[in-house]
Design an enzyme around this catalytic site. Structure first.
Site, PDB file in Angstrom:
ATOM      1  N   HIS A  49       0.807  -1.214   0.000  1.00 50.52           N
ATOM      2  CA  HIS A  49       0.000   0.000   0.000  1.00 50.52           C
ATOM      3  C   HIS A  49       0.847   1.274   0.000  1.00 50.52           C
ATOM      4  O   HIS A  49       0.334   2.367  -0.247  1.00 50.52           O
ATOM      5  CB  HIS A  49      -0.948   0.002   1.195  1.00 50.52           C
ATOM      6  CG  HIS A  49      -2.344   0.394   0.839  1.00 50.52           C
ATOM      7  ND1 HIS A  49      -2.657   1.552   0.174  1.00 50.52           N
ATOM      8  CD2 HIS A  49      -3.515  -0.237   1.057  1.00 50.52           C
ATOM      9  CE1 HIS A  49      -3.951   1.639   0.012  1.00 50.52           C
ATOM     10  NE2 HIS A  49      -4.505   0.554   0.532  1.00 50.52           N
ATOM     11  N   ASP A  99      -2.278   2.055  -4.504  1.00 45.54           N
ATOM     12  CA  ASP A  99      -3.476   2.239  -3.695  1.00 45.54           C
ATOM     13  C   ASP A  99      -4.586   1.316  -4.193  1.00 45.54           C
ATOM     14  O   ASP A  99      -4.493   0.720  -5.255  1.00 45.54           O
ATOM     15  CB  ASP A  99      -3.911   3.707  -3.624  1.00 45.54           C
ATOM     16  CG  ASP A  99      -4.449   4.256  -4.931  1.00 45.54           C
ATOM     17  OD1 ASP A  99      -4.911   3.480  -5.782  1.00 45.54           O
ATOM     18  OD2 ASP A  99      -4.433   5.488  -5.083  1.00 45.54           O
TER      19      ASP A  99
END
Length: 192
Positions: A175, A179
């Site tokens: 992450h 995203d």
């Protein structure tokens, strides 16, 4: 993140070419080259899925080439050989490269350098009967795609219940680099 995929068209294409492919290449045509080839095409449009962050230089690195890791199971555990510059290969060349890599793992002839430099890995626990898995991203990469549970399922099509060959694709990602929206956009592109 996980999406369900209809593999009917892939299965039909595979069935049409299975005998000829096996007689020409000497091995069976599986679902994996179809998924891998599609992932490579999707990375052309969404290269950030394979990007890396170099924290020491404080910069974002988008690879110019895809070095595709293919997880291969053997008695001693999982090994991930890397197919360098995989984006340059035709479908048949990619299928051959995957078969050669798997053979090298299983025969013990894989060199340590054959497992280095990956930009994205594909793993296929579905071949062992898994339904949905959560793979772990390999060190040095930002994403891993998992192929799971390709089997006939009852689904609704135009208000009718029909049997369709369906499977799951899961993308696990770092992450810090990728995203959720980008991951799902990429995964839906692969699905379509």
């Amino acid at each position: 993140t996980t999406v369900e995929v209809d593999f009917g068209t892939v299965a039909a294409t595979r069935a049409t070419h299975a005998e000829g492919f096996r007689s020409q290449q000497g091995f069976s045509l599986t679902f994996l080259p179809f998924v891998a080839f599609t992932v490579l095409r999707a990375l052309e449009k969404y290269p950030d899925i394979a990007a890396k962050v170099d924290l020491s230089a404080n910069r974002w690195i988008v690879p110019q080439a895809v070095h595709l890791g293919i997880a291969v199971s053997r008695e001693a555990g999982l090994t991930v050989p890397v197919i360098h510059d995989a984006q340059r290969l035709t479908f048949t060349e990619l299928a051959i490269a995957i078969e050669r890599a798997a053979t090298a793992v299983r025969s013990g002839t894989l060199k340590p350098s054959d497992t280095q430099g990956g930009t994205l890995t594909i793993t296929n626990p579905g071949s062992f009967g898994s339904y949905v898995s959560q793979p772990i991203v390999n060190r040095g990469e930002s994403s891993i795609l998992c192929v799971d549970g390709i089997e006939k399922r009852a689904v609704f099509v135009n208000g009718e219940i029909v049997a369709r060959l369906r499977g799951f694709l899961t993308l696990a990602f770092d992450h810090c680099v990728v995203d959720g929206r980008a991951a799902l956009t990429f995964l839906n592109h692969v699905k379509s």
